[in-house]
Write an enzyme that holds these catalytic residues in place. Structure first.
Site, mmCIF file in Angstrom:
data_model
loop_
_atom_site.group_PDB
_atom_site.id
_atom_site.type_symbol
_atom_site.label_atom_id
_atom_site.label_comp_id
_atom_site.label_asym_id
_atom_site.label_seq_id
_atom_site.Cartn_x
_atom_site.Cartn_y
_atom_site.Cartn_z
ATOM 1 N N GLY A 46 49.049 39.868 51.360
ATOM 2 C CA GLY A 46 48.849 39.321 50.244
ATOM 3 C C GLY A 46 47.645 39.973 49.443
ATOM 4 O O GLY A 46 46.940 40.734 50.004
ATOM 5 N N GLN A 51 41.068 41.759 43.509
ATOM 6 C CA GLN A 51 40.919 42.923 44.355
ATOM 7 C C GLN A 51 41.218 44.224 43.878
ATOM 8 O O GLN A 51 40.951 45.224 44.440
ATOM 9 C CB GLN A 51 42.045 42.477 45.669
ATOM 10 C CG GLN A 51 41.338 41.382 46.464
ATOM 11 C CD GLN A 51 42.123 41.212 47.778
ATOM 12 O OE1 GLN A 51 43.122 40.458 47.637
ATOM 13 N NE2 GLN A 51 41.819 41.586 48.763
ATOM 14 N N CYS A 101 41.417 41.027 55.536
ATOM 15 C CA CYS A 101 41.389 41.077 54.055
ATOM 16 C C CYS A 101 41.394 42.688 53.543
ATOM 17 O O CYS A 101 40.633 43.298 54.271
ATOM 18 C CB CYS A 101 40.197 40.504 53.673
ATOM 19 S SG CYS A 101 40.091 40.444 51.832
ATOM 20 N N LEU A 102 42.287 42.768 52.844
ATOM 21 C CA LEU A 102 42.238 44.509 52.171
ATOM 22 C C LEU A 102 41.015 44.678 51.620
ATOM 23 O O LEU A 102 40.555 46.038 51.668
ATOM 24 C CB LEU A 102 43.192 44.700 51.182
ATOM 25 C CG LEU A 102 44.833 44.752 51.866
ATOM 26 C CD1 LEU A 102 45.953 44.722 50.617
ATOM 27 C CD2 LEU A 102 44.997 45.247 53.137
ATOM 28 N N HIS A 143 43.733 31.668 51.374
ATOM 29 C CA HIS A 143 42.960 33.011 51.432
ATOM 30 C C HIS A 143 43.106 33.669 50.066
ATOM 31 O O HIS A 143 41.775 33.934 49.673
ATOM 32 C CB HIS A 143 43.477 33.754 52.763
ATOM 33 C CG HIS A 143 42.743 35.204 52.702
ATOM 34 N ND1 HIS A 143 42.065 35.572 53.590
ATOM 35 C CD2 HIS A 143 42.898 36.076 51.776
ATOM 36 C CE1 HIS A 143 41.733 36.901 53.465
ATOM 37 N NE2 HIS A 143 41.989 37.351 52.210
ATOM 38 N N GLU A 144 44.102 33.662 49.519
ATOM 39 C CA GLU A 144 44.251 34.569 48.251
ATOM 40 C C GLU A 144 43.540 33.595 47.228
ATOM 41 O O GLU A 144 43.166 34.134 46.195
ATOM 42 C CB GLU A 144 45.688 34.917 47.981
ATOM 43 C CG GLU A 144 46.358 35.537 49.032
ATOM 44 C CD GLU A 144 45.540 37.044 49.503
ATOM 45 O OE1 GLU A 144 44.745 37.387 48.476
ATOM 46 O OE2 GLU A 144 45.804 37.370 50.377
ATOM 47 N N HIS A 147 40.059 34.236 46.742
ATOM 48 C CA HIS A 147 39.516 35.306 45.908
ATOM 49 C C HIS A 147 39.546 34.955 44.392
ATOM 50 O O HIS A 147 38.379 35.666 43.772
ATOM 51 C CB HIS A 147 40.603 36.390 46.091
ATOM 52 C CG HIS A 147 40.674 37.371 47.375
ATOM 53 N ND1 HIS A 147 39.361 37.975 47.683
ATOM 54 C CD2 HIS A 147 41.452 37.512 48.268
ATOM 55 C CE1 HIS A 147 39.723 38.657 48.701
ATOM 56 N NE2 HIS A 147 41.078 38.021 49.172
HETATM 57 NI NI NI Z 1 41.611 38.864 51.066
#
Ligand code: NI
Length: 176
Positions: A46, A51, A101-102, A143-144, A147
């Protein structure tokens, strides 16, 4: 398409509250393509636009495993796009998932979230969806969507756990 640089904690831009998408135009389609390429390249399941430094309410998700299966056939991609997503309802029962998470690379922690959600969103063709989601997709979307509000999964942890994890991240970064 292009692989875009991914912002990493504690970059303050990750704390931005993203703005709703006003128009589904060529720039947005290009951004979505770039986000998929960036996510698959990472690899991750995701990615939110913020991000990659774009404060728009756009998410891409693909829960398929990036690796090929045992027979060596390439994994089938199942790309999902969420534009201006909203959570309409959340279940009382919670589920726990070991999240990563990236933007917090190689750090994982268990986060508790509603197990089932009802959500609405627009896809990249501008179609409106409203669906009940559960399992990993429900977790990943929550989660996304965090952000979009400038929230990272580590914000759901106790201060002690969060500090430990962010310390490990900065140590790993120094070692690299
Ligand atoms: Ni994330």
């Amino acid at each position: 398409m292009a692989i875009l640089p991914i912002l990493e904690a504690p970059d303050p831009r990750l704390r931005t509250i993203s703005s709703p998408v006003e128009a589904i135009d060529d720039d947005l389609q290009r951004l979505i393509d770039d986000m998929f390429e960036t996510m698959y390249g990472a690899p991750g399941i995701g990615l939110a636009a913020i991000q990659v430094g774009v404060p728009k309410r756009v998410l891409v998700i693909d829960l398929q495993e990036p690796e090929s299966d045992e027979e060596g056939a390439p994994a089938v991609k199942k790309p999902l796009v969420f534009i201006n997503p909203e959570i309409l309802e959340t279940s009382e029962d919670l589920s726990v998932y070991n999240e990563g998470c990236l933007s917090v690379p190689d750090q994982y922690a268990e986060v508790e979230r509603p197990a089932t959600i009802r959500a609405s969103w627009m896809d990249r063709e501008g179609r409106i969806h409203e669906e009940q989601l559960e399992g990993l997709l429900a977790t990943c979307l929550q989660h996304e969507m965090d952000h979009l509000q400038g929230v990272l999964f580590v914000d759901h942890l106790s201060r002690l756990k969060r500090d430990m994890l962010l310390k490990k991240l900065s140590k790993a970064r120094k070692a690299a």
